[in-house]
Design a protein around this motif. Structure first.
Motif, PDB file in Angstrom:
ATOM      1  N   TRP C 168     -12.225   0.848  49.123  1.00 11.54           N
ATOM      2  CA  TRP C 168     -13.299   1.675  49.669  1.00 11.54           C
ATOM      3  C   TRP C 168     -14.325   1.976  48.577  1.00 11.54           C
ATOM      4  O   TRP C 168     -15.528   1.913  48.809  1.00 11.54           O
ATOM      5  CB  TRP C 168     -12.731   2.991  50.234  1.00 11.54           C
ATOM      6  N   VAL C 171     -16.613  -1.002  47.743  1.00 12.13           N
ATOM      7  CA  VAL C 171     -17.531  -1.276  48.862  1.00 12.13           C
ATOM      8  C   VAL C 171     -18.646  -0.225  48.897  1.00 12.13           C
ATOM      9  O   VAL C 171     -19.796  -0.535  49.218  1.00 12.13           O
ATOM     10  CB  VAL C 171     -16.746  -1.306  50.193  1.00 12.13           C
ATOM     11  N   THR C 176     -22.538  -1.677  49.540  1.00 11.72           N
ATOM     12  CA  THR C 176     -22.351  -2.704  50.581  1.00 11.72           C
ATOM     13  C   THR C 176     -22.064  -2.024  51.916  1.00 11.72           C
ATOM     14  O   THR C 176     -22.696  -2.325  52.925  1.00 11.72           O
ATOM     15  CB  THR C 176     -21.211  -3.664  50.182  1.00 11.72           C
ATOM     16  N   GLY C 177     -21.080  -1.131  51.917  1.00 13.04           N
ATOM     17  CA  GLY C 177     -20.808  -0.339  53.108  1.00 13.04           C
ATOM     18  C   GLY C 177     -20.372  -1.121  54.323  1.00 13.04           C
ATOM     19  O   GLY C 177     -21.057  -1.136  55.329  1.00 13.04           O
ATOM     20  N   TYR C 178     -19.187  -1.781  54.257  1.00 14.75           N
ATOM     21  CA  TYR C 178     -18.698  -2.516  55.422  1.00 14.75           C
ATOM     22  C   TYR C 178     -18.485  -1.586  56.603  1.00 14.75           C
ATOM     23  O   TYR C 178     -18.687  -1.963  57.742  1.00 14.75           O
ATOM     24  CB  TYR C 178     -17.365  -3.184  55.092  1.00 14.75           C
ATOM     25  N   GLY C 179     -18.006  -0.377  56.316  1.00 17.35           N
ATOM     26  CA  GLY C 179     -17.716   0.544  57.401  1.00 17.35           C
ATOM     27  C   GLY C 179     -16.296   0.452  57.902  1.00 17.35           C
ATOM     28  O   GLY C 179     -15.957   1.037  58.921  1.00 17.35           O
ATOM     29  N   ASP C 180     -15.399  -0.280  57.192  1.00 15.10           N
ATOM     30  CA  ASP C 180     -13.996  -0.363  57.644  1.00 15.10           C
ATOM     31  C   ASP C 180     -13.193   0.848  57.185  1.00 15.10           C
ATOM     32  O   ASP C 180     -12.236   1.221  57.828  1.00 15.10           O
ATOM     33  CB  ASP C 180     -13.343  -1.666  57.173  1.00 15.10           C
ATOM     34  N   ALA C 181     -13.577   1.424  56.053  1.00 12.94           N
ATOM     35  CA  ALA C 181     -12.896   2.644  55.588  1.00 12.94           C
ATOM     36  C   ALA C 181     -13.971   3.678  55.310  1.00 12.94           C
ATOM     37  O   ALA C 181     -14.884   3.429  54.525  1.00 12.94           O
ATOM     38  CB  ALA C 181     -12.087   2.359  54.327  1.00 12.94           C
ATOM     39  N   ILE C 182     -13.894   4.818  55.984  1.00 14.63           N
ATOM     40  CA  ILE C 182     -14.905   5.863  55.863  1.00 14.63           C
ATOM     41  C   ILE C 182     -14.191   7.193  55.706  1.00 14.63           C
ATOM     42  O   ILE C 182     -13.321   7.524  56.521  1.00 14.63           O
ATOM     43  CB  ILE C 182     -15.805   5.906  57.127  1.00 14.63           C
TER      44      ILE C 182
END
Lengths: 355, 355, 355, 355
Positions: C168, C171, C176-182
């Motif tokens: 996390w 990212v 980058t901010g994939y958004g899979d872990a917030i």
């Protein structure tokens, strides 16, 4: 001269008050909050408003008395910061009333020296910034048009119109990448790759313009400020203007709070200091106090020996410091400055063999 | 002088130990791990702790003996690196005990020359960095307020309060774009587009400030370091200070490990070297050893002919190299330096026709 | 001299071949492809391999004959580009065989002048880049540790161990901010906001270092290249070295393909040209051909009158151009250069009143 | 001279028209729109097209009459902006017809001075930009290959071929991070972390190149423009060329609209002005009008006293301003300029004691 300490007190107070107020405004919008907390936060807002009112009243009074020469926009911000929340309290209904305190966002603009600098940079570079914004706009529309034509049949709900495609384009061009709209066709993905690279390029251009503008303006501003400070040091007034320019470039300004130690006996130093404003005390057996125009710590540059006495600030002091490396560069290009400092230093040493 | 090889040994060892320890700390937090692996990792931590203890003990002993003049913060880091894990082992329960070894993150700060540089840049640019952070804060709050007012009815669960809207604002303004909160209304999307562009602008301003600060500080630091090295080369002491400044600007420092070949016979070279510290051996028929203050490889600059002998380092050597292009620039602005190097080179050649 | 046209032919051919080959390698990995297409792509790879084999053979032959003085690493890349696919064909099973052609990625490194430049920049700035990477590493671990402690109870499946939290962190820190872990907790979100801002800062530092390094190295490289070109112009050899340095800084190199028009009769020009290599023809009533060391177009700088004749390249020509603005700066600091150019220009005009 | 006001009128009109047209084009693609709105938007497009037609006709007429010397590409853009929508209207079916008006995107390129600047920067830096793009391409392919080999068995639907892996690689390398494809294996995540850091590095390199190129080109362009303006000020023609170069570097150009106040009586000023083109009126008891070559406001630099009269522009005026700080730098390096300005100022003051 006397305006300096006042600014030092008001500016941080203003920042802390404004920040507290804005946090209270934000907290008041959270839904699950007890009535008691809500009341406490409203009280905080009221207190801050009161302080701002007092501050404004005092300023207006002193202005009338001619004590403070404040700029008009600064006073305007103070007035707005008081009037807008008052008007909201009188005219707007409960839930949104506190939002109007967000006008306190303007308060930090009041005392900052950074915003005028930023304003000058943006003015100087306006033509280029508008140019880059135009490039951004053209690329954005062109890309949205292309994405619309490529993806409208594949994903009509996400790329079914140019405005929708433009949303995707701006999210991608700024490399934000929410991931809510993603091209699915091969051509769309190639386009997306090109858009990301263009985004990086536009970003880089922007950074290049701002970095260039920043560097030029800061260098210019430093020169003007140091020039004014140097004018207050008698020692330098014997020098020709070309040498003066070099000194101005080498000196670094510094503000020291009252009571702080500037250099400590026995330490090896790599800089000398010129007093511009305020007073310092030199802890020799017979303590000496130095005022504007005096200098100290010069033996560190000439002989490299450790500090012979502790020097501390008796008031808030504005200093110019000359580092060892800058002194060497200075001496090599204009030996007269080295000569002056050396001679004065040796004279002083002769007079006060302990110092 | 003698502190150099010690630093060369300790700094990488410290970095490797700290990195290993931190990997072990991270691995110990993974849930599905056998008791045996867990034990092995704990053993790794114990060993590293032991090494740190020994290192600290040795340093304290040598410090007492006056062998090492270490700075106080460096010793403080060593003490903390030993005491914190010890305290955690004695006072904290099992699962989280090892986390306290994360204090070893401080170890790389100990020997690095980059962190003081970074510190100076941040200090010099503090005013501007605080200014940009203030801009960031103001934009962040303003944007969150706007997003809250636009989207609170459309998506009350994501934009229902200013703190929630602020989360969206920071994710968007930094162009991270998680995609967990996305404005849905038209006005919200226009706002989001403007926020992304502002984010890029703030970022660019930040980069401009740091790039400017970095450039100025690095140029200054290089000058100081080279000046100190140049002072050790007798040849240069015949020159006036203005020429010296130019030489200092042209030279590039380099450290060569013991045993490495510096230049090889028959190669065409484009630089000459000055020995600052350590010894090199010249593989002529009668091998010669050169020490601090000597120079070699000058024929490459003057006649362009290939290297006449292989030169290798017998100890760790600190060199200054002068490149061909810099030499030409130097000669054109101050012919005396060219004259000195040429004369000395020809004398030497007359004395040793093979060399 | 003769190596220039050969390079001009080989470098783009190499780039096109390598790009084609890599596209074929990529296409061969797509699952839904007919056997026929697969065969065609394999044939493309075979053809490219054949061309590389021929190229290598020719180079080795010419090298033996002493025609080409190629650098060893360049030949090594050619050998690897032939041998690795051959070995893969003989030793590896079908599906993955073609992947080994990815070694052709190295081909563009062969002729590029950018990669050595990049290498020098990275070497010069190694200390600072390692420093920033260390900062990145320390921040990464520290942030992961904090996120792990804050979020491990809220989202054990995403922040349940430091390695997970580190995913996390990287990212987020790189925006980058994939958004899979917030992060979900309030503290976690505040941490995330701080991480994004740190990420921008580290990025900016990186950009500042590379921009600084790039600027210094490019300026240096331009100087060396121009200096070598200027040495071939007889006119400049009458000048003292200080003036020469200034001219070198003002000239801009340019390569013109055979047959191209360099300046057209009747146009108003703002630059003059020096021929470094190749020949140009001046279309006066009695056409004149100029070779290395000649110059033309100087009247544009002196009198500002339109071009008196069309000049075109008869071979590939390497030119140095001097722009009007640079000429004026040059003349003001060293009048002798202006004098030389003016005198020579007027002499020539006297001799050839049409030219 | 007379072309200036015309440009001032046309350029913003063109920008507003083009922007309006493009908004209409975008709006026409939204699906849920009443026939009436659709008709209105089509009418807007028709009107803009008509304006462009008239503009083109006028320009062609004036060009024939020899009034305007417009560049060919500018006219070409005007012709294309009229012909493409016409052809689309005649040949293309209804729904997509309006899309062809997107050709108006070219209009802002027509009058901008930023795009030629951008073009020159990209040309100058072409070699380096191509180099970075090559690095980007090589890293992209290498990373895609690695991700394909690592993740193809774990997520065959997302990393099942190199083109698919390349989509992930470009989304990650540009730090966009849609989040549609995310590596799941440990090795894949380590790779992803390295890719993000490389992406930041490539981005930074790009920014460094563009910042460097921008700075050099802008500095050069400013010099050329100021040089031309300075040539129109008689006062400066008494000076030697070296001094002239320094003045050119210090002056800042500015265009003031007719009627605007340039400086106001009683204000403290920090700059003086030189009139390059147009006329200004000085509101002394006997109002004076100054034309090209005159200067005013010099007492602010010499004595620091407040402005003695209000000066306003009677026509559009092109000015050069000299700031106080730049004047001091100028005077210190070349006292003759200070002398000239001082003498002329005192003479004028003697002649007009009120002015």
């Amino acid at each position: 001269m006397s305006v300096l300490p006042v600014l030092r007190i008001y500016a941080p107070l203003n920042a802390v008050l404004a920040a507290t107020g804005l946090v209270a405004v934000a907290a008041l919008t959270t839904p699950d909050m007890s009535g008691r907390s809500r009341l406490a936060l409203a009280a905080v807002l009221a207190v801050i408003w009161g302080v701002y009112l007092l501050e404004l009243a005092e300023k207006l009074l002193r202005r009338r008395a001619g004590d403070v020469r404040d700029r008009t926009p600064a006073i305007a911000i103070d007035v707005v910061a008081v009037l807008v929340p008052l008007a909201a309290f009188l005219l707007v209904g409960t839930p949104d009333r506190s939002l109007y305190c967000a006008v306190w966002l303007l308060k930090p603009l009041r005392d900052s020296t950074f915003f005028p600098l930023l304003g000058r940079i943006l003015t100087n570079e306006a033509r280029n910034l508008i140019g880059v914004a135009t490039v951004f706009g053209i690329v954005l529309f062109g890309v949205a048009l292309a994405a619309y034509m490529i993806e409208r049949d594949v994903q009509p709900q996400k790329f079914g119109s140019i405005p929708q495609a433009m949303w995707w384009a701006v999210v991608t061009l700024s490399t934000t990448g929410y991931g809510d709209a993603i091209p699915e066709s091969f051509a769309g993905r190639v386009l997306a790759g090109a858009v990301m690279m263009s985004g990086i390029g536009i970003f880089a251009l922007w950074a290049g313009i701002l970095a260039t503008g920043f560097y030029q303006e800061v260098r210019r501003e430093d020169f003007v400020r140091n020039w004014q400070l140097v004018a207050a040091v008698p020692l330098f007034q014997k020098l020709g203007p070309a040498t003066l320019v070099e000194i101005v470039r080498a000196l670094r300004p510094r503000i020291v709070p009252a009571g702080a130690v500037i250099c400590r006996k026995g330490e090896t130093g790599d800089q000398m200091f010129f007093v511009v404003e305020g007073r310092v005390s030199v802890a020799t057996p017979n303590p000496v106090e130095l005022g504007p125009g005096a200098f100290f710590g010069e033996m560190a540059l000439i002989t490299g020996e450790p500090r012979s006495a502790t020097v501390s600030a008796t008031t808030v002091v504005s200093l110019l410091s000359l580092h060892s490396a800058d002194f060497q560069m200075l001496c090599s290009s204009s030996p007269e400055i080295a000569e002056i400092i050396r001679k004065t230093a040796l004279e002083r040493r002769g007079a006060a063999p302990k110092g």
